[in-house]
Design an enzyme around this catalytic site. Sequence first.
Site, PDB file in Angstrom:
ATOM      1  N   ARG A  84      24.935  27.697  18.649  1.00  0.00           N
ATOM      2  CA  ARG A  84      23.968  27.299  17.629  1.00  0.00           C
ATOM      3  C   ARG A  84      22.653  26.968  18.323  1.00  0.00           C
ATOM      4  NH1 ARG A  84      26.518  29.484  14.415  1.00  0.00           N
ATOM      5  NH2 ARG A  84      27.563  28.701  12.554  1.00  0.00           N
TER       6      ARG A  84
ATOM      7  N   GLU B 240      15.824  28.929  13.437  1.00  0.00           N
ATOM      8  CA  GLU B 240      16.036  30.310  12.999  1.00  0.00           C
ATOM      9  C   GLU B 240      16.035  30.483  11.484  1.00  0.00           C
ATOM     10  OE1 GLU B 240      19.998  30.974  14.740  1.00  0.00           O
ATOM     11  OE2 GLU B 240      20.786  31.150  12.708  1.00  0.00           O
TER      12      GLU B 240
ATOM     13  N   HIS C 117      20.980  36.368  15.395  1.00  0.00           N
ATOM     14  CA  HIS C 117      22.265  35.869  14.875  1.00  0.00           C
ATOM     15  C   HIS C 117      23.166  37.032  14.433  1.00  0.00           C
ATOM     16  CE1 HIS C 117      24.051  31.871  13.354  1.00  0.00           C
ATOM     17  NE2 HIS C 117      25.030  32.739  13.530  1.00  0.00           N
TER      18      HIS C 117
HETATM   19  P1  NAI Z   1      36.268  26.385  18.187  1.00  0.00           P
HETATM   20  O1  NAI Z   1      36.330  25.233  17.253  1.00  0.00           O
HETATM   21  O2  NAI Z   1      37.467  27.247  18.372  1.00  0.00           O
HETATM   22  O3  NAI Z   1      35.837  25.861  19.653  1.00  0.00           O
HETATM   23  C1  NAI Z   1      34.836  24.926  19.887  1.00  0.00           C
HETATM   24  C2  NAI Z   1      35.183  24.222  21.196  1.00  0.00           C
HETATM   25  O4  NAI Z   1      34.103  23.364  21.527  1.00  0.00           O
HETATM   26  C3  NAI Z   1      36.441  23.350  21.091  1.00  0.00           C
HETATM   27  O5  NAI Z   1      37.318  23.632  22.159  1.00  0.00           O
HETATM   28  C4  NAI Z   1      35.886  21.926  21.187  1.00  0.00           C
HETATM   29  O6  NAI Z   1      36.797  21.026  21.812  1.00  0.00           O
HETATM   30  C5  NAI Z   1      34.649  22.155  22.032  1.00  0.00           C
HETATM   31  N1  NAI Z   1      33.701  21.072  21.974  1.00  0.00           N
HETATM   32  C6  NAI Z   1      33.507  20.153  20.997  1.00  0.00           C
HETATM   33  N2  NAI Z   1      32.556  19.272  21.367  1.00  0.00           N
HETATM   34  C7  NAI Z   1      32.146  19.655  22.600  1.00  0.00           C
HETATM   35  C8  NAI Z   1      31.203  19.131  23.529  1.00  0.00           C
HETATM   36  N3  NAI Z   1      30.498  18.018  23.261  1.00  0.00           N
HETATM   37  N4  NAI Z   1      31.026  19.758  24.699  1.00  0.00           N
HETATM   38  C9  NAI Z   1      31.759  20.876  25.014  1.00  0.00           C
HETATM   39  N5  NAI Z   1      32.676  21.396  24.180  1.00  0.00           N
HETATM   40  C10 NAI Z   1      32.865  20.795  22.994  1.00  0.00           C
HETATM   41  O7  NAI Z   1      35.014  27.241  17.736  1.00  0.00           O
HETATM   42  P2  NAI Z   1      34.707  28.780  18.021  1.00  0.00           P
HETATM   43  O8  NAI Z   1      35.293  29.611  16.949  1.00  0.00           O
HETATM   44  O9  NAI Z   1      35.016  29.092  19.432  1.00  0.00           O
HETATM   45  O10 NAI Z   1      33.117  28.813  17.788  1.00  0.00           O
HETATM   46  C11 NAI Z   1      32.242  28.099  18.641  1.00  0.00           C
HETATM   47  C12 NAI Z   1      30.852  28.049  18.009  1.00  0.00           C
HETATM   48  O11 NAI Z   1      30.313  29.366  17.963  1.00  0.00           O
HETATM   49  C13 NAI Z   1      30.853  27.606  16.529  1.00  0.00           C
HETATM   50  O12 NAI Z   1      30.775  26.192  16.431  1.00  0.00           O
HETATM   51  C14 NAI Z   1      29.619  28.263  15.976  1.00  0.00           C
HETATM   52  O13 NAI Z   1      28.541  27.341  16.047  1.00  0.00           O
HETATM   53  C15 NAI Z   1      29.347  29.418  16.932  1.00  0.00           C
HETATM   54  N6  NAI Z   1      29.472  30.721  16.253  1.00  0.00           N
HETATM   55  C16 NAI Z   1      28.418  31.588  16.361  1.00  0.00           C
HETATM   56  C17 NAI Z   1      28.478  32.833  15.752  1.00  0.00           C
HETATM   57  C18 NAI Z   1      27.357  33.836  15.893  1.00  0.00           C
HETATM   58  O14 NAI Z   1      27.335  34.850  15.170  1.00  0.00           O
HETATM   59  N7  NAI Z   1      26.411  33.645  16.796  1.00  0.00           N
HETATM   60  C19 NAI Z   1      29.640  33.223  14.932  1.00  0.00           C
HETATM   61  C20 NAI Z   1      30.716  32.261  14.948  1.00  0.00           C
HETATM   62  C21 NAI Z   1      30.610  31.039  15.575  1.00  0.00           C
END
Ligand code: NAI
Length: 332
Positions: free
Chosen positions: A233, A262, A294
């Site tokens: 993000r 964005e 994005h």
């Molecule tokens: P997820 O929920 O599977 O993984 C997120 C990880 O971040 C978890 O392991 C969590 O413990 C960790 N986390 C939480 N707080 C943290 C911190 N302070 N420092 C380090 N790690 C921390 O989520 P997923 O599916 O892997 O997605 C990750 C992010 O990707 C989403 O939150 C979303 O913002 C972004 N995203 C972007 C997309 C795009 O098109 N550019 C599409 C889908 C998701």
Amino acid sequence: MKVAVFSTKPYDKEALRHYDNDEVDLSYFEVPLNIATVHYAQGFGAVSAFVNDDLGEATIERLAEYGIKLIALRCAGFNNVDLAAAAKFGVRIVRVPAYSPYAVAEHTIGLMLALNRKLYKSYNRVREGNFSLNGLLGFDMHDKTVGIIGAGKIGLLVGERLKAFGCEVLVYDPFLCKTCDEQGFKQVTLAQLYAESHIITLHCPLTNQTKNMINEDALDQMRANVMIVNTGRGGLIDTKALIKALKSRKVGYVGLDVYEEEGALFFEDHSNDIILDDKFERLLTFPNVLVTGHQAYFTHEALEHIAETTIQNLIAFKYQRPLDNEIKADLS
Ligand code: NAI
């Protein structure tokens, strides 16, 4: 149940129409959902929204006044939703927790390779008959150290793919990551990750804790010439600090699929507009910055999963079944 579906592009409609059925009656609105457009939701039973829709307290309060009790997000991240306000006004929030982590992981690797080997420059050069290699020098990914912040679904897939390149993978996540041990990824402190990584890639959610985590202090701790990739993000990075680090050449490469402001730009054609966001425009002047709008999630498979899960979420709500993909205030 009548559903007002906001921020819809032709490709969203096409995907949703595949899974559409008599259970839900979808009306499509191209505009984003925010306080200025919320009036379109009058007369509907639920709304569906996307990543840059503004679901702050004012919008949610108005939806509640219209009798709307469900917001079905067509995305995984929910940083644009005031969950406390949703709880206060009795509006439930569902999302699509994973539509294609592969899509985002693959795009992340794509940004790394394109930046490293300057593919975006080669594309133009060759078309202009310029076959000089000056300025295109890259580095082997093999043996480089890559730091992954956030070892969730996407972060782990990125790690797997980097392992195949022969990279050493460091991971920072506040939670213990068993898969990381199995995969041979080293769980380290944030300070160690910053100090040792040649490439840093962001895959954690945007929360109060992670907002602007890549700031001046974090950038100071990184290796000179570091590559930073953000497909998480935009708000994870303090753009002003990043620009300063690019100017001082501390940061050698930046790949962004997301940007903190964005909402005013992405997903629309602004090619005939004067873009007023000076920070964004400054970013685009650097030869070592590559920005995509994005699009990391944007694959056929992801659009289908988004459509399918959104329709399932809506039907579950209609029949008052448990909402498996519900998010609540205490998870933020
Ligand atoms: P997820 O929920 O599977 O993984 C997120 C990880 O971040 C978890 O392991 C969590 O413990 C960790 N986390 C939480 N707080 C943290 C911190 N302070 N420092 C380090 N790690 C921390 O989520 P997923 O599916 O892997 O997605 C990750 C992010 O990707 C989403 O939150 C979303 O913002 C972004 N995203 C972007 C997309 C795009 O098109 N550019 C599409 C889908 C998701």
